[in-house]
Design an enzyme around this catalytic site. Structure first.
Site, short mmCIF file in Angstrom:
data_model
loop_
_atom_site.label_atom_id
_atom_site.label_comp_id
_atom_site.label_asym_id
_atom_site.label_seq_id
_atom_site.Cartn_x
_atom_site.Cartn_y
_atom_site.Cartn_z
N LYS A 88 0.84 -1.21 0.00
CA LYS A 88 0.00 0.00 0.00
C LYS A 88 0.87 1.25 0.00
CE LYS A 88 -2.55 -1.26 3.62
NZ LYS A 88 -2.27 -2.69 3.78
N CYS A 142 -13.03 1.03 15.53
CA CYS A 142 -11.91 0.09 15.44
C CYS A 142 -11.15 -0.12 16.73
CB CYS A 142 -11.01 0.44 14.26
SG CYS A 142 -9.72 1.62 14.52
N MET A 143 -11.00 0.88 17.58
CA MET A 143 -10.10 0.71 18.72
C MET A 143 -10.73 0.98 20.08
SD MET A 143 -7.63 -0.27 17.04
CE MET A 143 -6.81 -0.68 18.55
N MET A 181 -8.82 -6.05 15.51
CA MET A 181 -10.29 -5.99 15.36
C MET A 181 -11.01 -7.26 15.83
SD MET A 181 -10.34 -3.07 14.37
CE MET A 181 -8.85 -2.16 14.03
N GLY A 188 -5.50 0.14 14.26
CA GLY A 188 -5.90 0.04 12.87
C GLY A 188 -5.46 1.24 12.05
N GLN A 189 -5.74 2.43 12.54
CA GLN A 189 -5.52 3.63 11.73
C GLN A 189 -4.17 4.28 12.04
OE1 GLN A 189 -8.30 5.45 9.94
NE2 GLN A 189 -10.10 4.76 11.02
#
Lengths: 770, 74
Positions: A80, A169-170, A339, A376-377
């Site tokens: 990515k 997500c968190m 997750m 996640g982010q």
């Protein structure tokens, strides 16, 4: 001749430059110019925070390479990141503001667009009060952007309706850390990977979602035969391929497995009595309130969760549970999760039970021994969690319910007393419900795509479509911009400067090196613009921003000050220092402090040396959970409760959603790179071969998925990866019929308010052959 | 277009993987100091085709655990 990785990167770069100089128009252009300038930056996809170097020529990105001098990612990046330059320079970027007129989005000037946004927000606040407006932000935004938006809405407008996609997500990881240790964020760091002998990966497909961290785990495993990997996941993700112990619990019942492991640890006297006596307390919830209990109560509680009893509930053999428990206790053990534990209606409890194992065995606060939630982010940690940009929290460990915390932030922000409301605002699901009910009159969505990423999407997308006023700022057209009344074009990564905070508490500076396309502007400029317009309209106090916080540097200085005397203290991270160094891990209270690899440990954590948490009685290497009540971390006696929705006759399968290596979340960015788009071009549903036979489905057939909330039609992949009776769909694609979040459930964890993306009941049927 | 790739192999298999990779046109293996790793340069017409070769040829080779691109020029 053998060379090191650093030299290989140089050879690779030199060879590529030579190749491009001899072929094609790009090469010819480069020959005419001096060599590109290389600058350090940070990848803006997952929470790993990979160090990258960018080659800039004529204010364009022309090359990207892993930064071999980066202390944690050491020159590796994933596919990515490799395509980020293409994504930044994509012709599909949004380049000018748009306003919806007569049902259609039409080009507008910034002045027209911002006037309209300010008018709609000011009118809503004046007519319906501050709680009629809301901000929905993102773990993609820079720290300064999230902090400023939080400050504007809570301290300026006077509403706690501040949320963001980290809630999706968190939030359960936050709940787990706070309820166990008193404060959020991991105590360990990626350094621990090099010291761990046991890796416990539960609910994490790190191989695809955090590939550079997974590579470090593999490297550690190759170093020694003693290194073991335990993988717990209902689905055989690529992590399973390197696991020494693989456990596949029934979806939603890993709580039983974790209790079973605790029981097996005690059964074989592998618990650490000394550590428990010194550092741990035990609690359970009675009538909705936490109550302290003792060690004996915990032992008795676990009598109901012997490995055999756990097997009966979670479906993993007692022997497998004992094998995992034995390895875990041996250590040093590092747990990773993401997750699979967090996106659950019992997400906080699942987090607690992983912490329980570390506390029970004393596998914590030592090199290689730590629980570690993978984020996640890219900036969920530094940007949203740490800055307190959710509806119930305030910057750096403060909470809105605490009057002293509110007073501290009001004083720092220059808000009048009482401006920050004492009650939490609306959490994400409640916020979109309120939007649907008309209680939210104006919403500002920044750098995220809730019309694709929310669960039970039909309902929430309808809310966005019918919202009285929705303003969205993004770099690309998305499902959400298509529903907006005003769309603002955003500058993205490398087009603006600021700080990202990654999973291991490392704050890293990202420089601005290229110009945004067209009229796109940094989100922070837009937020400051909005704040000033709201000041002018009298709904934000005069001088709250104007003349005080005009740029990111000033905001960063205020943020550092906000961290004073908190467990996050990063006053030593000046802007200049972050520009020079490859990130610093907090706490770092002074400019000469190198940053903290291990929190709560004397000698590592500077907060044990000076300030409100200082303790001179501790010896080097001793641990103190200074943020927890009585300075003791909590082992929680949590009941085992299943998911919100079980499979039944009507909906006999359980659906789980997730990700693939090549795409990022709703595909807003990665679909803009043709190579990534073509590598994973369309949605797929993984089905177990036995189920496929029963359904008469083959790979490539179109499968109809239907839940109580919605439906999707997606191409089948028949693989021995999901358990029998389950199906797995990555959620990146938005083609007609592919939005799997039309199917998912928005039931959420009572504590963290995080929805259960990982489990819902569906029925499957063959639709037609593609 | 050249893509620099970091390859992790099973320990002791670096040489055999390097030999196998050397058989592919446009793929150049480079021995690295770190055990269980190889550097690989993939040269192809476009980034997409180089990426496809990484996926189809390098990562599918026996004893290759994983392969990461670490450099590319666009």
């Amino acid at each position: 001749m053998r060379i090191n990785r650093r030299d290989f990167v140089k050879i690779s770069a030199a060879t590529a430059t030579a190749a491009s100089a001899t072929a094609g128009t790009l090469g010819a252009g480069m020959m005419a110019r001096p060599g590109p300038e290389w600058v350090k930056s940070v990848c803006r996809f997952c929470g790993t925070g990979c160090g990258v170097q960018l080659a800039i020529s004529d204010r364009k990105l022309v090359a990207l390479r892993g930064d071999v001098d980066h202390p944690t990612t050491r020159g590796l990046v994933c596919a990515k990141a490799l395509y980020l330059p293409k994504i930044v320079h994509s012709p599909t970027r949004l380049t000018h503001p748009m306003i919806r007129r007569g049902g259609k989005l039409e080009r507008a000037s910034w002045e027209e667009a911002m006037s309209l946004v300010a008018e709609k927000f000011a009118d809503a606040i004046a007519d319906h009060g501050p709680d009629s407006v809301a901000y929905y932000g993102s773990g993609q935004a820079l720290s300064e952007e999230s902090y400023f938006a939080n400050r504007l809405f809570k301290g300026g407008i006077g509403t706690n309706n501040v949320e963001g996609n980290p809630r999706l997500c968190m939030a359960s990881a936050v709940g787990g850390y706070v309820s166990t240790y008193g404060k959020d964020e991991p105590m360990g760091s990626y350094d621990d990977i090099d010291h761990a002998n046991v890796f416990f990966l539960i609910g994490s497909n790190a191989a695809e979602c955090h590939p550079v961290i997974f590579d470090r785990i593999m490297a550690r495993k190759q170093e020694s035969n003693r290194v073991m990997v335990i993988c717990v996941d209902p689905r055989k993700s690529p992590v399973q391929s390197i696991a020494d112990v693989y456990l596949s619990p029934k979806p939603g019942y890993d709580l039983a497995l974790l209790h079973g492991m605790a029981s097996a640890i005690i059964e074989t006297n592998r618990h650490d009595e000394e550590f428990l006596a010194e550092h741990v307390q035990f609690k359970k919830v009675v009538d909705g309130k936490p109550v302290s209990v003792g060690w004996e109560a915990y032992r008795e509680f676990l009598d109901d969760w012997t490995p055999e009893k756990a097997e009966a509930v979670c479906g993993v053999s007692a022997q497998g549970i004992r094998d995992a428990a034995r390895a875990f206790a041996m250590g040093p053990t590092m747990s990773f999760w993401t997750m699979g534990l967090n996106q659950r209606t019992r997400g906080v409890w699942a987090n607690n039970l992983v912490h329980n194992l570390h506390l029970l065995t004393g596998q914590i606060g030592k090199p290689g021994a730590t629980p570690f939630s993978l984020t996640g982010q890219p900036n969920a940690c530094g940007g949203v969690r740490d800055t307190g940009s959710l509806c119930h929290i305030l910057p750096y460990g403060r909470v809105v319910k605490n009057p002293a915390h509110r007073a501290e932030m009001e004083a720092l922000w220059g808000s009048e007393e009482g401006r920050i409301k004492p009650a939490p605002g609306l959490h994400t699901v409640a916020m979109f419900n309120a939007l649907g009910q008309g209680d939210i009159k104006a919403m500002f969505v920044l750098t995220t795509n809730p019309a694709h990423s929310m669960p039970n999407l039909n309902a929430h997308r309808r809310a966005m479509a019918n919202a009285p006023f929705l303003c969205v700022i993004d770099a690309f057209e998305t499902q959400t911009t298509r529903l907006a009344d005003v769309v603002l074009p955003a500058a993205m990564w490398t087009e603006k400067a600021g700080v990202f905070g990654m999973s291991e508490r490392r704050y890293q500076y990202q420089p601005c090196v290229v110009d945004p396309p067209g009229q796109a502007r940094p989100d922070l400029d837009v937020l400051i613009d909005l704040a000033k317009r709201l000041e002018a309209r009298g709904v934000v106090p005069e001088g709250f921003v104007t003349g005080k916080l005009e740029d990111a540097d000033a905001i960063w200085d205020e943020m550092r000050e906000a961290s004073r005397d908190t467990a996050y203290d990063f006053r030593g991270m000046t802007r200049e220092r972050l520009k020079r160094e490859r990130g610093v891990r907090w706490p770092a209270p002074t400019v000469d402090h190198p940053g903290t690899a291990r929190r709560f440990v004397k000698g590592d954590d500077p907060l044990l040396d000076a300030g409100p948490y200082a303790d001179e009685s501790l010896a080097e290497g001793q641990l103190k959970f200074y943020a927890a009540s009585d300075h003791r971390a909590v082992i929680w006696l949590r009941p085992v409760v299943g998911p919100a929705e079980e499979a039944d006759e009507e909906y006999p399968f359980l659906l789980s959603t997730g990700r693939v290596l090549e795409h990022w979340h709703t595909g807003t960015m990665t679909m803009a790179a043709r190579e990534l788009r073509r590598a994973q071009p369309k949605a797929f549903v993984e089905i177990h071969p036995e189920d496929a036979r029963a359904l008469e489905v083959s790979t490539g057939d179109l499968v109809h998925l239907e839940s109580r909330r919605g439906e999707a039609s997606i191409e089948a992949r028949v693989v021995d990866m999901p358990q029998k009776g389950t199906a797995f769909v990555p959620f990146h694609w938005e083609h007609a019929g592919s939005l799997i979040n039309d199917v998912t459930i928005d039931a959420f964890d009572a504590g963290s308010k995080q929805p259960e993306f990982k489990i819902c009941a569906v029925r499957l049927s063959k639709a037609r052959t593609v | 277009m050249t893509v620099g790739v970091h390859v992790r192999t099973r320990l002791g298999c670096e040489r055999s993987v390097a030999l196998a990779l050397g058989e592919f046109h446009g793929i150049e293996p480079i021995e690295l100091e770190e055990p269980g790793t190889l550097g690989v340069l993939i040269r192809d017409e476009t980034l997409e085709s180089a990426q496809a070769r990484l996926r189809e040829e390098v990562t599918r080779l026996e004893n290759v655990l994983v392969a990461w691109p670490i450099h590319f020029e666009w």
